[in-house]
Scaffold this motif. Sequence first.
Motif, PDB file in Angstrom:
ATOM      1  N   ASP A  65       0.798  -1.220   0.000  1.00 29.34           N
ATOM      2  CA  ASP A  65       0.000   0.000   0.000  1.00 29.34           C
ATOM      3  C   ASP A  65       0.835   1.276   0.000  1.00 29.34           C
ATOM      4  N   GLU A  66       2.171   1.157  -0.124  1.00 32.85           N
ATOM      5  CA  GLU A  66       2.999   2.350  -0.158  1.00 32.85           C
ATOM      6  C   GLU A  66       3.265   2.753  -1.610  1.00 32.85           C
ATOM      7  N   THR A  67       4.155   3.708  -1.816  1.00 30.27           N
ATOM      8  CA  THR A  67       4.556   4.122  -3.163  1.00 30.27           C
ATOM      9  C   THR A  67       6.068   3.967  -3.294  1.00 30.27           C
ATOM     10  N   LYS A  80       9.621  -4.527 -13.156  1.00 26.35           N
ATOM     11  CA  LYS A  80       8.981  -3.698 -12.135  1.00 26.35           C
ATOM     12  C   LYS A  80       7.488  -3.991 -12.072  1.00 26.35           C
ATOM     13  N   PRO A  81       7.060  -4.818 -11.115  1.00 27.55           N
ATOM     14  CA  PRO A  81       5.618  -4.988 -10.917  1.00 27.55           C
ATOM     15  C   PRO A  81       4.997  -3.654 -10.526  1.00 27.55           C
ATOM     16  N   LYS A  82       3.707  -3.511 -10.712  1.00 28.79           N
ATOM     17  CA  LYS A  82       3.089  -2.220 -10.416  1.00 28.79           C
ATOM     18  C   LYS A  82       1.940  -2.375  -9.429  1.00 28.79           C
ATOM     19  N   ARG A  83       1.740  -1.308  -8.659  1.00 34.34           N
ATOM     20  CA  ARG A  83       0.653  -1.292  -7.683  1.00 34.34           C
ATOM     21  C   ARG A  83      -0.649  -0.929  -8.385  1.00 34.34           C
ATOM     22  N   VAL A  84      -1.677  -1.700  -8.097  1.00 32.53           N
ATOM     23  CA  VAL A  84      -2.995  -1.493  -8.699  1.00 32.53           C
ATOM     24  C   VAL A  84      -4.044  -1.638  -7.597  1.00 32.53           C
ATOM     25  N   ALA A  85      -5.292  -1.410  -7.930  1.00 30.66           N
ATOM     26  CA  ALA A  85      -6.375  -1.580  -6.961  1.00 30.66           C
ATOM     27  C   ALA A  85      -6.442  -3.032  -6.505  1.00 30.66           C
ATOM     28  N   GLY A  86      -6.678  -3.234  -5.209  1.00 30.61           N
ATOM     29  CA  GLY A  86      -6.749  -4.569  -4.639  1.00 30.61           C
ATOM     30  C   GLY A  86      -8.083  -5.249  -4.899  1.00 30.61           C
ATOM     31  N   ASP A 135     -10.832  -5.388  -3.227  1.00 33.18           N
ATOM     32  CA  ASP A 135     -11.896  -4.394  -3.107  1.00 33.18           C
ATOM     33  C   ASP A 135     -11.343  -3.221  -2.317  1.00 33.18           C
ATOM     34  N   ALA A 136     -12.191  -2.220  -2.062  1.00 31.99           N
ATOM     35  CA  ALA A 136     -11.704  -0.977  -1.449  1.00 31.99           C
ATOM     36  C   ALA A 136     -11.033  -1.218  -0.097  1.00 31.99           C
ATOM     37  N   ASN A 137     -11.512  -2.182   0.666  1.00 33.77           N
ATOM     38  CA  ASN A 137     -10.929  -2.441   1.986  1.00 33.77           C
ATOM     39  C   ASN A 137      -9.483  -2.923   1.899  1.00 33.77           C
ATOM     40  N   PHE A 138      -9.107  -3.501   0.764  1.00 35.72           N
ATOM     41  CA  PHE A 138      -7.783  -4.091   0.641  1.00 35.72           C
ATOM     42  C   PHE A 138      -6.731  -3.113   0.125  1.00 35.72           C
ATOM     43  N   GLY A 139      -7.132  -1.884  -0.189  1.00 29.90           N
ATOM     44  CA  GLY A 139      -6.154  -0.925  -0.674  1.00 29.90           C
ATOM     45  C   GLY A 139      -5.560  -1.381  -1.993  1.00 29.90           C
ATOM     46  N   GLN A 140      -4.215  -1.359  -2.074  1.00 29.82           N
ATOM     47  CA  GLN A 140      -3.538  -1.724  -3.312  1.00 29.82           C
ATOM     48  C   GLN A 140      -3.075  -3.178  -3.296  1.00 29.82           C
ATOM     49  N   ALA A 141      -2.951  -3.724  -4.489  1.00 29.73           N
ATOM     50  CA  ALA A 141      -2.326  -5.026  -4.696  1.00 29.73           C
ATOM     51  C   ALA A 141      -1.127  -4.817  -5.611  1.00 29.73           C
ATOM     52  N   MET A 142      -0.348  -5.867  -5.830  1.00 32.20           N
ATOM     53  CA  MET A 142       0.784  -5.794  -6.744  1.00 32.20           C
ATOM     54  C   MET A 142       0.500  -6.669  -7.961  1.00 32.20           C
ATOM     55  N   GLU A 143       0.633  -6.072  -9.141  1.00 30.78           N
ATOM     56  CA  GLU A 143       0.420  -6.794 -10.385  1.00 30.78           C
ATOM     57  C   GLU A 143       1.767  -7.200 -10.981  1.00 30.78           C
ATOM     58  N   PHE A 144       1.920  -8.500 -11.246  1.00 30.47           N
ATOM     59  CA  PHE A 144       3.143  -9.033 -11.835  1.00 30.47           C
ATOM     60  C   PHE A 144       2.870  -9.391 -13.295  1.00 30.47           C
ATOM     61  N   ASP A 145       3.849  -9.105 -14.153  1.00 28.78           N
ATOM     62  CA  ASP A 145       3.632  -9.198 -15.593  1.00 28.78           C
ATOM     63  C   ASP A 145       4.379 -10.347 -16.253  1.00 28.78           C
TER      64      ASP A 145
END
Length: 234
Positions: free
Chosen positions: A30-32, A52-58, A60-70
Amino acid sequence: SFISVIIVTIMLLFTMELFSAELVLYFPFDETGDKVIDKSGKGNDGAYDRGKPKRVAGKDANFGQAMEFDAASRITVNDSKSLTIDREISFVMWVKKGDEAGGVGTLPRMISRASDLHELAMDSGHLKRGTFAIYFGGNPGWTTCVPVDMQWHHIAVTGDGTAFTTYLDGENVFQVKAAGPGTYRGNLYIGSRHELGTNEYFKGWLDEIGVFAGVLMKNEIVQIMNTGVKGDLL
């Protein structure tokens, strides 16, 4: 009522401190920035070392961000005293697959350790395509545990030195005997195997990753699934 909510919240936060296992790594993502901050308090921060994986929406809203791996990126965590774990170990995470690339030997890793001491992967053809699989330094060898579709799911794995147990969405779904206790040390990787082959990167989303020194009980895993590793998802 408001008072009831406060009481339940206090109870949940209090029980988070009473886990039967010690939290040694926690990535809520959930950081930057380019550093992945460990929220366990142990200082086991991660860094991007391949892609570089990127932070995206988790989830649902309660989960904040997730990490997307490509399927071309990963996070490395340097070995530490707190990550050197004897005998008893537990993992928790939310995961959503991005594809199911086929092929014998295709085992995209979500969590890996130097020398293959612990490998948590989505099996895309090595044993049984479309399943979650584990490997613990040959103790046991590669073992297919449970089918997993391409929706968000909570996965937990515990090992007590005699057996490894897999939980899917809070339910005990698979157990396999271990030949004996192990010691887990060396650099830890999120999103690929420690040594890279052509099909060992994970493609998909990960969130709320936790590593514990000790064995989590089913009720603790359900609590983590519902409220987060540190009770943040209330």
